[in-house]
Design a protein around this motif. Structure first.
Motif, mmCIF file in Angstrom:
data_model
loop_
_atom_site.group_PDB
_atom_site.id
_atom_site.type_symbol
_atom_site.label_atom_id
_atom_site.label_comp_id
_atom_site.label_asym_id
_atom_site.label_seq_id
_atom_site.Cartn_x
_atom_site.Cartn_y
_atom_site.Cartn_z
ATOM 1 N N LYS A 242 0.809 -1.214 0.000
ATOM 2 C CA LYS A 242 0.000 0.000 0.000
ATOM 3 C C LYS A 242 0.842 1.264 0.000
ATOM 4 C CE LYS A 242 -4.010 -2.088 2.318
ATOM 5 N NZ LYS A 242 -4.895 -2.062 3.519
ATOM 6 N N ASN A 243 2.045 1.176 0.526
ATOM 7 C CA ASN A 243 2.918 2.357 0.528
ATOM 8 C C ASN A 243 3.714 2.518 -0.760
ATOM 9 O OD1 ASN A 243 4.811 0.324 0.769
ATOM 10 N ND2 ASN A 243 5.450 0.864 2.853
ATOM 11 N N ASN B 239 7.803 3.962 -2.165
ATOM 12 C CA ASN B 239 7.207 4.124 -3.494
ATOM 13 C C ASN B 239 8.248 4.378 -4.579
ATOM 14 O OD1 ASN B 239 7.354 6.544 -1.827
ATOM 15 N ND2 ASN B 239 6.626 7.657 -3.609
ATOM 16 N N ASN B 240 9.497 4.567 -4.185
ATOM 17 C CA ASN B 240 10.584 4.750 -5.155
ATOM 18 C C ASN B 240 11.544 3.557 -5.105
ATOM 19 O OD1 ASN B 240 11.775 6.433 -7.159
ATOM 20 N ND2 ASN B 240 13.354 7.063 -5.719
ATOM 21 N N THR B 241 11.028 2.418 -4.637
ATOM 22 C CA THR B 241 11.900 1.273 -4.330
ATOM 23 C C THR B 241 11.358 -0.016 -4.928
ATOM 24 O OG1 THR B 241 12.414 2.335 -2.216
ATOM 25 C CG2 THR B 241 13.030 0.022 -2.453
ATOM 26 N N VAL C 291 7.780 -9.112 4.308
ATOM 27 C CA VAL C 291 7.985 -7.749 3.814
ATOM 28 C C VAL C 291 6.878 -6.819 4.326
ATOM 29 C CG1 VAL C 291 8.057 -6.320 1.729
ATOM 30 C CG2 VAL C 291 9.333 -8.464 1.829
ATOM 31 N N GLU C 292 5.645 -7.300 4.365
ATOM 32 C CA GLU C 292 4.565 -6.494 4.951
ATOM 33 C C GLU C 292 4.898 -6.165 6.408
ATOM 34 O OE1 GLU C 292 1.935 -5.069 3.903
ATOM 35 O OE2 GLU C 292 1.108 -6.087 2.142
ATOM 36 N N LYS C 293 5.429 -7.143 7.107
ATOM 37 C CA LYS C 293 5.750 -6.953 8.518
ATOM 38 C C LYS C 293 6.821 -5.884 8.722
ATOM 39 C CE LYS C 293 7.674 -9.527 12.454
ATOM 40 N NZ LYS C 293 8.113 -10.887 12.925
ATOM 41 N N TYR C 294 7.867 -5.955 7.945
ATOM 42 C CA TYR C 294 8.999 -5.059 8.180
ATOM 43 C C TYR C 294 8.927 -3.732 7.422
ATOM 44 C CZ TYR C 294 11.062 -9.126 10.442
ATOM 45 O OH TYR C 294 11.299 -10.186 11.287
ATOM 46 N N PHE C 295 8.297 -3.740 6.264
ATOM 47 C CA PHE C 295 8.273 -2.547 5.429
ATOM 48 C C PHE C 295 6.911 -1.857 5.368
ATOM 49 C CE2 PHE C 295 12.417 -2.674 3.236
ATOM 50 C CZ PHE C 295 12.828 -3.965 3.508
ATOM 51 N N GLY C 296 5.861 -2.565 5.731
ATOM 52 C CA GLY C 296 4.528 -2.044 5.483
ATOM 53 C C GLY C 296 4.190 -0.773 6.215
ATOM 54 N N GLU C 297 4.808 -0.529 7.365
ATOM 55 C CA GLU C 297 4.477 0.666 8.145
ATOM 56 C C GLU C 297 5.250 1.905 7.713
ATOM 57 O OE1 GLU C 297 8.376 0.607 9.852
ATOM 58 O OE2 GLU C 297 6.849 2.031 10.495
ATOM 59 N N ILE C 298 6.155 1.752 6.793
ATOM 60 C CA ILE C 298 6.955 2.901 6.357
ATOM 61 C C ILE C 298 6.106 3.765 5.421
ATOM 62 C CG2 ILE C 298 9.042 3.646 5.153
ATOM 63 C CD1 ILE C 298 10.275 0.928 5.889
ATOM 64 N N PRO C 299 5.930 5.039 5.713
ATOM 65 C CA PRO C 299 5.089 5.879 4.854
ATOM 66 C C PRO C 299 5.733 6.127 3.499
ATOM 67 C CG PRO C 299 6.160 7.209 6.534
ATOM 68 C CD PRO C 299 6.460 5.778 6.877
ATOM 69 N N ALA C 300 4.896 6.325 2.502
ATOM 70 C CA ALA C 300 5.387 6.631 1.160
ATOM 71 C C ALA C 300 6.047 8.001 1.147
ATOM 72 C CB ALA C 300 4.244 6.594 0.158
ATOM 73 N N GLY C 301 6.993 8.152 0.245
ATOM 74 C CA GLY C 301 7.610 9.451 0.034
ATOM 75 C C GLY C 301 6.769 10.294 -0.912
#
Length: 925
Positions: free
Chosen positions: A50-51, A228-230, A247-257
């Protein structure tokens, strides 16, 4: 961390094959049969979080290893001019731990868990981080990778920035310290036009690296390192379901740039042949020959790749057979097609065998290249090249990670095209390519536009037949007259005069809209309006905000400024030839449609008021704010502060409507001239200008109150108190003829002798002889009407009286008391003329000179004849001019300093009436 410069895995593989070669000395035989190599298939499953993070998963369970390959779509081409090298510097910062992964170094921590193929690289277009980890350690690796993506800034402090800056700078030194290390920067800066995203090196400049700040770090991270740039690729011993969950667990909470702009293709095809030579401490001469060609994922890329391999890709290549093996002219002769995202370069690199003249090697290489482009490659040559490329890709599927493994290939294709299998399209084109297509592509892109850099050995020993006599310096050369390009004129349909000076040595065009206004156009009750109006031009139009204007100009590689002088307003743009049409759209919008937004006015008005306050505390500005009114009298158009900043009372009441009326009153095509200097022609530029400025309406323009005034009748001394001053600043002021007076050039030479150069009379007296000042000078600010002639002498407080006495004597001397000598005149003539050519190197410098000609109505050949006019002067002429121009008995003196310490001494001199004034020029009792 490794810094790499090629986007294409294929390009890297070809270069490696071309440079490395095999152990055999003889060329390979022609293949007897066609080899049919299947296009590799790398299955994948794709998820998008989602991000915005793109996740690709490739299963390969042959070993319990998972490759973690993270690609950020940001490289050196995303940098700004003045901040080069930042993408690579930031790559280094990413290895220093993060807020929750509290490790001194990322590499040491990952090595402790058995990571292999562990590194990060930066090139023009992307930054990637990769490691292969045991399956059991994948969670640890994903935690570390995600933490530096989402939680880095909390631990990046000045110490870490300084540390990694030093590391990168040593990396740069190390690279440049290698043989032929000088080549990379020269090639980069000379093969792409200024402002092109590939026109600076990936590692950047030392100056820019030194300037990198913590604010830069934060902006770069927040802008470019969002999910979103990755693209993240997990390849190896894992299933898609497992990968997505982790990946959802570790990256999912990072907000989009933030949303990001994407660079469009910009090949920058060159014309003609250009050559540079440089010396380096190398044993052999080397020639780099470069053409700008289409980049990766274009129809030309596979054809040029094949052509490069045939020409210089290995021991079966024509270069190797002829230049290395048969004629033995070279120790290495390679060709490669290096493909980046928005452009590519076709490179030929020739290293001469010791004792072989480069010209001979170069000629033989050119013969081979011409022959290939004339007849095309043979079927057998194409088949060899095709096989080599397909074989390289076949070997890629052996490895899940590292640089050039399966995860790398999937990440590359996804990052640049959005299609993880883009390599299949490339390889299909490789398989389908014919000799005729390769020939056509090579002729299309390599027939013209080559840049040649020859690196020559630096001599380590020097033998001479006779010792050089150094007892006498060589005789000085003579000043050369200038031959500047002529000014051409055109007039647009609305009456706007266009003046063009062509200069085609660089793809840059400078525009200067000159409006006849300036500080002199300020209403009597609103000084500072012109200055504020010009500053406001940069702050937005109805369709472009201030920030958008800055972003557009940066994206186009254009520089913009707006300024005012006494008699005119100047709206300037320095544009790249390639982006000139688009840049003109923004430029004309600013000139014609300023929004004068209230919020921007409120901000800049505060800035201007603050600037006035600063002027009133600066001893030099204190004087120059009041001098004009003392000389011209209040109400004269020239009586305003010399900075043009105005008065606090006037600026405080300037309203938006005042700016609108100012622009409406003075900005009219019949009151302006557009000066264009650079790489264009009237035929090319006039239609563009008509399109952008043709709708500008002419109209009546008021007259400025520039009337002639009389010289002061007698000497008057004005004192301005500045308690605690460690120096006194002494100004001597009188009137001088206008900038376009008949003997203006000669007067400049006289001023050079009096106070216009370091070796001038007053500077040598008060600085070099008396040591009472760091430096004194005299100058004449340009004006359409009568100019001020000003001497400026900051002196130590306890020598104020003595310094003023010396200045009074110097004025009397130059006016006839001590005539100008032939030696003084000769020195001044040399000073004025020998330095002149260096003032016209750039389009901006030439524009400045021609704007002077146009604004002050000087002859078109003013600068071309300048040297001759100066060198023709005689001492008698110089002394006659000084006697009738400099008026020692009618000077206005302004002294700013601590009056408690200097006033009595000044009064004792009895130079004339003494008046005390405040910072606004009002009398003080």
């Amino acid at each position: 961390m490794t810094m790499l410069f090629r986007t294409s895995v294929l390009a890297a593989s070809i270069a490696l094959m071309g440079a490395g070669g095999l152990a055999q000395a003889a060329p390979a035989a022609k293949p007897s049969t066609k080899v049919d190599i299947a296009i590799p298939d790398i299955p994948y499953t794709k998820f998008v979080l989602k991000n915005g993070l793109t996740l690709l998963v490739h299963e390969d369970h042959k070993t319990p290893v998972v490759a973690v390959n993270t690609w950020y779509h940001v490289g050196s081409k995303n940098e700004k001019v003045g901040k080069t090298g930042f993408a690579h510097l930031f790559e280094h910062l990413m290895f220093g731990g993060s807020e929750n992964f509290k490790q001194a170094t990322y590499i040491n921590a990952l090595e402790r868990i058995g990571a292999t193929s562990l590194n990060g690289t930066t090139n023009n277009d992307r930054t990637n981080y990769f490691q292969n980890v045991p399956t059991s350690m994948l969670d640890y690796a994903l935690f570390a990778e995600s933490d530096r993506m989402g939680h880095l800034l909390g631990v990046v402090d000045q110490k870490k920035l300084d540390l990694q800056r030093g590391v990168v700078q040593n990396e740069k030194r190390q690279g440049e310290n290698q043989p032929y290390g000088v080549a990379y920067q020269i090639l980069t800066e000379n093969t792409y036009p200024v402002g092109h995203p590939y026109s600076w090196t990936v590692i950047g400049s030392m100056k820019d690296l030194d300037a990198a700040s913590m604010a830069d770090v934060q902006e770069w991270f927040k802008t470019n390192y969002g999910p979103n740039n990755t693209t993240l690729v997990l390849a190896g011993d894992i299933t898609p379901e497992q990968a997505r969950e982790k990946v959802e667990k570790y990256f999912g909470e990072i907000p989009a740039g933030p949303p990001l702009a994407k660079h469009a293709a910009w090949i920058a095809k060159r014309t003609g042949t250009h050559r540079t030579t440089v010396q380096d401490r190398v044993p052999q001469s080397r020639l780099y020959r470069v053409w700008n060609v289409p980049g990766a994922h274009t129809a030309s890329e596979p054809l040029l790749d094949l052509g490069a391999y045939v020409l210089g890709g290995g021991k079966t290549s024509r270069f190797y057979k002829r230049l290395v093996y048969k004629d033995q002219l070279a120790t290495s002769a390679t060709a490669s097609n290096d493909s980046n995202e928005i452009a590519g370069q076709f490179d030929v690199t020739l290293t001469a065998r010791p004792g072989v003249e480069m010209s001979k090697l170069e000629s033989a290489a050119a013969e081979e290249m011409r022959a290939l482009m004339k007849s095309g490659p043979t079927v057998a040559e194409v088949e060899l090249a095709r096989t080599a490329i397909l074989a390289r890709f076949t070997r890629i599927v052996e490895r899940v990670g590292g640089f050039g493994g399966k995860s790398d290939l999937l990440a590359s294709c996804t990052t640049y095209t959005g299609n993880p299998h883009c390599y299949k399209d490339y390889l299909k084109a490789i398989k389908a390519a014919t000799p005729a297509q390769i020939k056509q592509a090579m002729n299309e892109w390599l027939s013209d536009g080559d840049y040649n850099l020859e690196v020559q050995p630096f001599p380590t020993t020097l033998t001479t037949t006779a010792k050089f006599d150094r007892s006498n310096a060589p005789a000085l050369g003579k000043a050369e007259s200038l031959k500047l390009p002529p000014m051409q004129s055109a007039t647009l349909s609305n009456g706007l005069k266009v003046v063009l000076a062509e200069r085609h040595d660089a793809p840059v065009v400078n525009f200067s809209m000159m409006v006849d206004s300036g500080y002199a156009s300020d209403p009597a009750d609103m000084p500072g309006l012109a200055s504020l109006s010009l500053r406001m031009l940069q702050e937005g139009t109805p369709t472009r905000s201030s920030l958008k204007i800055g972003e557009e100009f940066e994206a186009l590689g254009a520089n913009f400024s707006a300024r005012t002088n006494l008699d005119g307003a100047f709206v300037q743009m320095d544009a790249l030839k390639a982006t000139m049409p688009k840049a003109l759209e923004v430029y004309s919008d600013i000139v014609l449609h300023p929004a004068f937004a209230q919020n921007e006015l409120d901000r800049l008005r505060k800035d201007q008021l603050a600037a006035i306050q600063r002027e009133k505390t600066n001893p030099n500005a204190m004087a120059t704010r009041v001098i004009p009114s003392l000389i011209y009298g209040k109400g004269h158009a020239y009586s305003l502060p010399m900075s043009g900043s105005g008065t606090e009372a006037a600026v405080a009441r300037i309203a938006r409507n005042d700016l609108v009326n100012y622009h409406r009153t003075w900005f009219k095509p019949n009151n302006a001239t557009l000066l264009v200097v650079g790489d264009t022609t009237l035929a090319e530029i006039t239609p563009l200008l008509e399109k952008n400025f043709g709708g500008w309406k002419a109209g009546d323009v008021p007259k400025k109150n520039v009337v002639e005034v009389q010289q002061p009748a007698k000497t008057v001394v004005y004192l301005m108190d500045r308690p605690g001053s460690q120096q006194s600043v002494i100004y001597g002021v009188q009137l001088a003829p206008p900038r376009n007076s008949p003997d203006e050039v000669q007067l400049g030479v006289v001023n050079n002798i009096f106070g216009g150069s370091f070796s001038s009379r007053i500077n040598m007296n008060l600085r070099e002889d008396k040591h009472w000042s760091y430096g004194v000078r005299s100058f004449m600010p340009a004006a359409v009407g009568q100019r001020l002639y000003v001497s400026q002498s900051p002196v130590q407080t306890d020598k104020t009286k003595e310094s003023l006495k010396e200045l009074v004597r110097e004025y009397a001397d130059v006016a006839g008391g001590r005539p100008i000598t032939a030696a003084e005149l000769s020195d001044a003539q040399a000073n004025e003329t020998l330095a002149l050519p260096g003032s016209f190197e750039t389009a901006s410098q030439l524009s400045g000179a021609y704007s002077t000609i146009l604004q002050y109505k000087l002859p078109d050949d003013y600068y071309n004849k300048y040297t001759g006019t100066v060198t023709a002067m005689t001492p008698a002429q110089a002394n006659a001019l000084a006697a009738r121009t400099i008026m020692p008995g009618k000077l206005v003196w302004v002294v700013v300093g601590d009056m408690s310490k200097v006033e009595a001494g000044i009064r004792d001199m009895q130079l004339g009436e003494v008046r005390k004034i405040d910072v606004d020029g009002n009398p003080v009792q």
